[in-house]
Motif scaffolding. Structure first.
Motif, PDB file in Angstrom:
ATOM      1  N   TYR A  22       0.885  -1.158   0.000  1.00 21.45           N
ATOM      2  CA  TYR A  22       0.000   0.000   0.000  1.00 21.45           C
ATOM      3  C   TYR A  22       0.921   1.206   0.000  1.00 21.45           C
ATOM      4  O   TYR A  22       2.123   1.080   0.263  1.00 21.45           O
ATOM      5  N   ASP A  27       1.225   5.700   0.676  1.00 23.25           N
ATOM      6  CA  ASP A  27       0.688   6.980   1.105  1.00 23.25           C
ATOM      7  C   ASP A  27       1.350   8.052   0.259  1.00 23.25           C
ATOM      8  O   ASP A  27       2.543   7.961  -0.051  1.00 23.25           O
ATOM      9  N   THR A  35       2.320  12.006   0.261  1.00 22.06           N
ATOM     10  CA  THR A  35       2.452  13.175   1.135  1.00 22.06           C
ATOM     11  C   THR A  35       2.999  14.345   0.326  1.00 22.06           C
ATOM     12  O   THR A  35       3.708  14.154  -0.668  1.00 22.06           O
ATOM     13  N   THR A  42      -0.201  14.064   4.670  1.00 24.53           N
ATOM     14  CA  THR A  42      -0.725  12.951   3.870  1.00 24.53           C
ATOM     15  C   THR A  42      -1.970  13.414   3.128  1.00 24.53           C
ATOM     16  O   THR A  42      -2.922  13.929   3.739  1.00 24.53           O
ATOM     17  N   TYR A  76      -3.187  11.254   0.435  1.00 24.00           N
ATOM     18  CA  TYR A  76      -3.823  10.048  -0.115  1.00 24.00           C
ATOM     19  C   TYR A  76      -3.271   8.810   0.572  1.00 24.00           C
ATOM     20  O   TYR A  76      -2.060   8.703   0.803  1.00 24.00           O
ATOM     21  N   GLU A  77      -4.168   7.882   0.925  1.00 25.84           N
ATOM     22  CA  GLU A  77      -3.798   6.578   1.472  1.00 25.84           C
ATOM     23  C   GLU A  77      -4.448   5.520   0.593  1.00 25.84           C
ATOM     24  O   GLU A  77      -5.676   5.472   0.477  1.00 25.84           O
ATOM     25  N   SER A  78      -3.632   4.680  -0.014  1.00 27.61           N
ATOM     26  CA  SER A  78      -4.162   3.669  -0.936  1.00 27.61           C
ATOM     27  C   SER A  78      -4.680   2.446  -0.182  1.00 27.61           C
ATOM     28  O   SER A  78      -4.296   2.210   0.965  1.00 27.61           O
ATOM     29  N   ASP A 103      -7.496  12.229  -0.831  1.00 27.87           N
ATOM     30  CA  ASP A 103      -8.209  12.300   0.441  1.00 27.87           C
ATOM     31  C   ASP A 103      -8.310  13.739   0.944  1.00 27.87           C
ATOM     32  O   ASP A 103      -9.078  14.030   1.848  1.00 27.87           O
ATOM     33  N   ASN A 162       4.709   0.755   1.187  1.00 30.44           N
ATOM     34  CA  ASN A 162       4.960  -0.147   2.306  1.00 30.44           C
ATOM     35  C   ASN A 162       4.828  -1.572   1.797  1.00 30.44           C
ATOM     36  O   ASN A 162       3.732  -1.982   1.388  1.00 30.44           O
ATOM     37  N   THR A 219      10.025  -0.058   3.240  1.00 28.91           N
ATOM     38  CA  THR A 219       9.376   1.000   2.467  1.00 28.91           C
ATOM     39  C   THR A 219      10.237   1.413   1.283  1.00 28.91           C
ATOM     40  O   THR A 219      11.457   1.224   1.288  1.00 28.91           O
TER      41      THR A 219
END
Length: 169
Positions: free
Chosen positions: A102, A104, A106, A113, A115-117, A132, A147, A158
């Motif tokens: 996944y 993020d 930033t 942040t 967007y968080e996938s 987001d 990640n 990461t």
């Protein structure tokens, strides 16, 4: 006669050592092959008759080692406005990867942040991205932090990649 016996005994010892070394080498090769095969999640039985063939097949395979990641994405994403879905965002977890991921996104300057996938499994992709956070029109330098996940979906490492986001209105 005693010379023949000594020579014969020495020859047996030498032959025994060579056989023992060959067996140890075969065991090491089989252990290495089994390690790679088990990590590749393929069911292959390795024996004395096919060990050379299996080793040759492993050499031909393009496999990304566990814990590494081949990034497959475009590095500039365009949005019609701050709440729209991107017209060209694309992220793929390529089939040569070994881990789900996944990421993020930033902002580079504030590390906020935006967007968080969801989790992206190996062989899947993401192409309908809506941020987001509602951004104003402009061009933003960002960082996508991937990640890499283990089998329990825990982060094991990461990868950070530069990304540019362009919001039109």
């Amino acid at each position: 006669m005693s010379r023949e016996k000594k020579h014969s005994t020495g020859s047996k010892k030498k032959g025994g050592k060579i056989a023992a070394i060959c067996i140890i080498i075969l065991i090491v090769i089989l252990a290495i092959v089994l390690y790679f095969l088990l990590n590749d999640k393929r069911e292959v039985v390795v024996n004395e008759d096919n060990v050379d063939k299996v080793v040759a097949q492993m050499d031909e395979m393009k496999v990304t080692p566990p814990g590494s990641y081949v990034v497959s994405m475009n590095y500039t994403w365009h949005f019609a406005n701050g709440t729209a879905t991107s017209t060209d965002a694309y992220v793929e977890n390529a089939t040569e990867n070994t881990n789900s991921v996944y990421f993020d996104v930033t902002l580079a300057d504030t590390e906020e942040t935006i967007y968080e996938s969801p989790i992206i499994s190996v062989g899947s992709h993401l192409d309908k991205v809506a941020l987001d956070k509602d951004l104003e029109a402009g061009t933003y330098d960002c960082v996508a932090t991937y990640n890499l996940l283990d089998k329990d979906d825990e982060s094991i490492s990461t990868v950070r990649v530069k990304l540019t986001i362009v919001v039109a209105k």
